[in-house]
Design a protein around this motif. Structure first.
Motif, PDB file in Angstrom:
ATOM      1  N   ILE A 153       4.865   7.624   0.622  1.00  0.00           N
ATOM      2  CA  ILE A 153       6.040   7.232   1.400  1.00  0.00           C
ATOM      3  C   ILE A 153       5.997   7.933   2.756  1.00  0.00           C
ATOM      4  O   ILE A 153       5.828   9.152   2.815  1.00  0.00           O
ATOM      5  N   ASP A 154       6.130   7.150   3.813  1.00  0.00           N
ATOM      6  CA  ASP A 154       6.234   7.716   5.161  1.00  0.00           C
ATOM      7  C   ASP A 154       7.677   7.553   5.624  1.00  0.00           C
ATOM      8  O   ASP A 154       8.218   6.439   5.585  1.00  0.00           O
ATOM      9  N   LEU A 155       8.282   8.630   6.053  1.00  0.00           N
ATOM     10  CA  LEU A 155       9.652   8.547   6.598  1.00  0.00           C
ATOM     11  C   LEU A 155       9.622   8.881   8.082  1.00  0.00           C
ATOM     12  O   LEU A 155       8.968   9.837   8.501  1.00  0.00           O
ATOM     13  N   GLY A 209       0.822  -1.209   0.000  1.00  0.00           N
ATOM     14  CA  GLY A 209       0.000   0.000   0.000  1.00  0.00           C
ATOM     15  C   GLY A 209       0.853   1.254   0.000  1.00  0.00           C
ATOM     16  O   GLY A 209       0.756   2.086  -0.895  1.00  0.00           O
ATOM     17  N   ASP A 210       1.702   1.375   0.996  1.00  0.00           N
ATOM     18  CA  ASP A 210       2.653   2.490   0.996  1.00  0.00           C
ATOM     19  C   ASP A 210       3.972   2.008   1.587  1.00  0.00           C
ATOM     20  O   ASP A 210       4.053   0.906   2.124  1.00  0.00           O
ATOM     21  N   LEU A 211       5.004   2.812   1.433  1.00  0.00           N
ATOM     22  CA  LEU A 211       6.317   2.439   1.955  1.00  0.00           C
ATOM     23  C   LEU A 211       6.558   3.173   3.264  1.00  0.00           C
ATOM     24  O   LEU A 211       6.321   4.385   3.366  1.00  0.00           O
ATOM     25  N   ASP A 212       7.046   2.428   4.249  1.00  0.00           N
ATOM     26  CA  ASP A 212       7.344   3.000   5.565  1.00  0.00           C
ATOM     27  C   ASP A 212       8.847   2.923   5.760  1.00  0.00           C
ATOM     28  O   ASP A 212       9.391   1.839   5.972  1.00  0.00           O
ATOM     29  N   ILE A 213       9.505   4.062   5.661  1.00  0.00           N
ATOM     30  CA  ILE A 213      10.960   4.055   5.695  1.00  0.00           C
ATOM     31  C   ILE A 213      11.470   4.596   7.021  1.00  0.00           C
ATOM     32  O   ILE A 213      10.950   5.590   7.539  1.00  0.00           O
TER      33      ILE A 213
END
Ligand code: DGT
Ligand code: CA
Ligand code: CA
Ligand code: ZN
Length: 572
Positions: free
Chosen positions: A243-245, A198-202
């Motif tokens: 993208i969540d950083l 779904g989304d990237l969690d970095i």
């Protein structure tokens, strides 16, 4: 990097679809379909040839008109006619063809007759029984379209793991280069290797959180900033991926990694275990009486609740905690344990590589053997083999093998399972082979009972070895056909045949739960590439991701066996 032949072929195939949506004549549509197929089959890179000033009309099947468009694609990434047509076609038509069950011809007919302007319009038309009344449609097709809409809604905004990987890699490389950054890791469903993301969690370890966040938000791929703060930011990239950083301190790395890897239900269970021990786990660490007692590594976090390390692929709350407590976690399989591949296509049909080229590529991958499995005659679009051509290929394999030292080509075929459960080629030729991959490529919409019976009947053939892509699903575009997988697995156990885990990133077919079911019933799984070219052979690593999510160990996988053992297993 010059565009690949595949990219060019995709554009021509898209042109064919657009022409069909536009109601163009069949001859023009066919011309583009053929162009796509021809280009897909070429071994030389067309873009390179163009860039070197070569005249590409000397390649068979490429005329002047096509050559001009190829030059346009090499220069601009697309061609004018395609762009114009795309701009002119109603948007809803383009959306409709992404629905399983609606090809261009049907989409156009529905659109013309029912004045559909949006997907909700289409949904309403299906619900009100309007689609079934159109000529050439019916209740069954209408139901299929309804299912297709529901399926599309469930997949909305998720991308394939393999596509997420491309985005993740370049983003991580960018973040790693920011001064002060010590470590970058992608958590979330990506780290758990889910087939879609779904989304990237970095996560980034760094003491200057603010500077890293600022640099992240000015990453060239960013199209929109959703949230920004001192330690975390969220952005949307061109193309739509979120993208969540989060920037974290070294001491919290393990705790944060565990928290943001999820899954959420796994996290909740671990935190509950912590509470029972009067400790508290959150994304900053493990705390005993407000004191930070652990959190630098994930191992530390697990140790605090009395567990060994649980690999991310297992963290779905499907029994991993109990298994960890009992000391029964699987030793998950790895790519290096594969000794060969049991599904690939050659240039005799719709693949790009010749037999010696495949052998060389497989040897480079460290394999002992590779099974050659072109399509059978029923798949006419891929120029599938009839008995005569297969016999010729068997001779060619013998000849090639005679020259090979470190690798063996196995004789196989991807033979169609016909509607009645018979195989597409006679036993007289199947018995000459080392093995078969038996697949369904037609009649996807049979009711579950019939589809299951069809496969069970096929398994009665003594030359049935491996069930290819067992549910036929294409992630994001075609749901699995209805089959009773447990009955199929039990039958496989009884007959001594196997199930494929097709590693193509769009298939990943077996699902994780079906892998576990196969393992439980002692049915070995073949992790196979279904490659049509050199790069395709490397798809097995996506298959291994999926096998790990399915708890498979090396011993559960057919193609971890040395050749000698394999040969014995392949003979039923
Ligand atoms: P996705 O992005 O839909 O493919 O799936 P995930 O698993 O990556 O989900 P995402 O991005 O919403 O969150 C990443 C991880 O962060 C998730 O797996 C667990 C953790 N997490 C997020 N929100 C919560 C929450 O409210 N409670 C708990 N316990 N964990 C959460
Ligand atoms: Ca996520
Ligand atoms: Ca997220
Ligand atoms: Zn197939």
């Amino acid at each position: 990097m010059p565009v690949s032949n595949h990219d060019i072929a995709v554009l021509f195939e898209r042109m064919a679809v657009f022409l069909e949506l536009d109601g163009a004549n069949a001859f023009r549509i066919r011309a583009y379909q053929n162009a796509g197929r021809i280009i897909e089959g070429l071994t030389r890179n067309l873009a390179e040839a163009v860039l070197q000033g070569e005249d590409v009309t000397r390649f068979a099947g490429i005329g002047k008109d096509l050559a001009g468009k190829i030059r346009e694609i090499v220069a601009s990434g697309t061609f004018q006619q395609l762009a114009e047509l795309e701009a002119r076609l109603p948007k809803i038509l383009l959306e409709m063809i992404s629905i399983p069950g609606l090809g261009p011809k049907r989409a156009r007919r529905v659109w013309e007759n029912l004045s559909i302007h949006s997907i909700p319009d289409l949904k309403a038309a299906a619900e009100n029984g309007k689609i079934r009344t159109l000529p050439g449609f019916g209740a069954k097709l209408e139901e299929q379209i309804q299912k297709g809409i529901a399926f599309r809604e469930s997949q909305y905004n998720r991308i394939l793991w393999s596509e997420a990987e491309i985005i993740a890699r370049s983003l991580c490389a960018y973040l790693e280069n920011i001064p002060g950054v010590q470590k970058v890791e992608v958590a979330g469903s990506y780290r758990r290797k889910k087939e879609t993301v779904g989304d990237l969690d970095i996560l980034a370890v760094c003491s200057q959180a603010e500077a890293v966040n600022r640099a992240f938000r000015s990453y060239p791929g960013v199209s929109e900033i959703l949230a920004q703060g001192g330690t975390k930011s969220s952005v949307i990239l061109h193309g739509g991926m979120q993208i969540d950083l989060r920037v974290i301190a070294k001491e919290s790395y393990g705790a944060a990694l565990h928290y943001f890897t999820g899954s959420q239900s796994h996290n909740i269970a671990i935190r509950k275990m912590a509470q029972q021990r009067r400790i508290k786990i959150n994304e900053y660490g493990v705390f005993k009486n407000q004191l930070h007692v652990a959190g630098k590594t994930e191992e530390e976090v697990f140790r605090q609740v009395g567990l060994p390390y649980i690999p991310p692929e297992l963290r779905e709350m499907t029994g991993e905690i109990e298994a960890a407590q009992a000391g029964r976690l699987p030793q998950l399989a790895s790519r290096e344990q594969l000794r060969g591949d049991l599904h690939c296509h050659t240039d005799e049909t719709d693949g790009a590589l010749s037999l010696p080229e495949i052998a060389a590529a497989a040897h480079e991958l460290g394999y002992e053997y590779i099974g050659i499995t072109d399509h059978s005659q029923h798949v006419s679009v891929a120029m599938g083999l009839d008995e005569k051509r297969l016999r010729q290929q068997l001779l060619a394999i013998d000849k090639t093998n005679a020259k090979l030292k470190n690798i063996t080509l196995l004789k196989g075929i991807e033979v169609d399972i016909l509607d009645n459960g018979r195989l597409d080629l006679p036993d007289s030729i199947l018995k000459e082979l080392d093995f078969t991959v038996c697949s369904i490529h037609s009649k996807f919409n049979l009711p579950e009972d019939q589809q299951t019976e069809r496969i069970l009947r096929a398994m009665d053939n003594p030359y049935f070895t491996i069930l290819g892509h067992p549910t036929g699903r294409l992630l994001g575009s075609r749901p699995a056909y209805a089959v009773h997988m447990e009955r199929i697995i039990l039958k496989a156990a009884e007959c001594g045949c196997f199930l494929e885990l097709n590693a193509h990133p769009e298939r990943l077919d077996l699902s994780d739960m079906h892998c576990r079911l196969a393992k439980e019933k002692n049915v070995l799984v073949a992790v196979s590439s279904d490659a049509h070219n050199r790069v395709g052979l490397e798809n097995v690593r996506f298959g291994i991701n999926q096998a790990r999510r399915g708890w498979l160990e090396a011993k559960d996988i057919l193609n971890t066996r040395p050749l000698k053992v394999l040969r014995r297993l392949l003979r039923r």
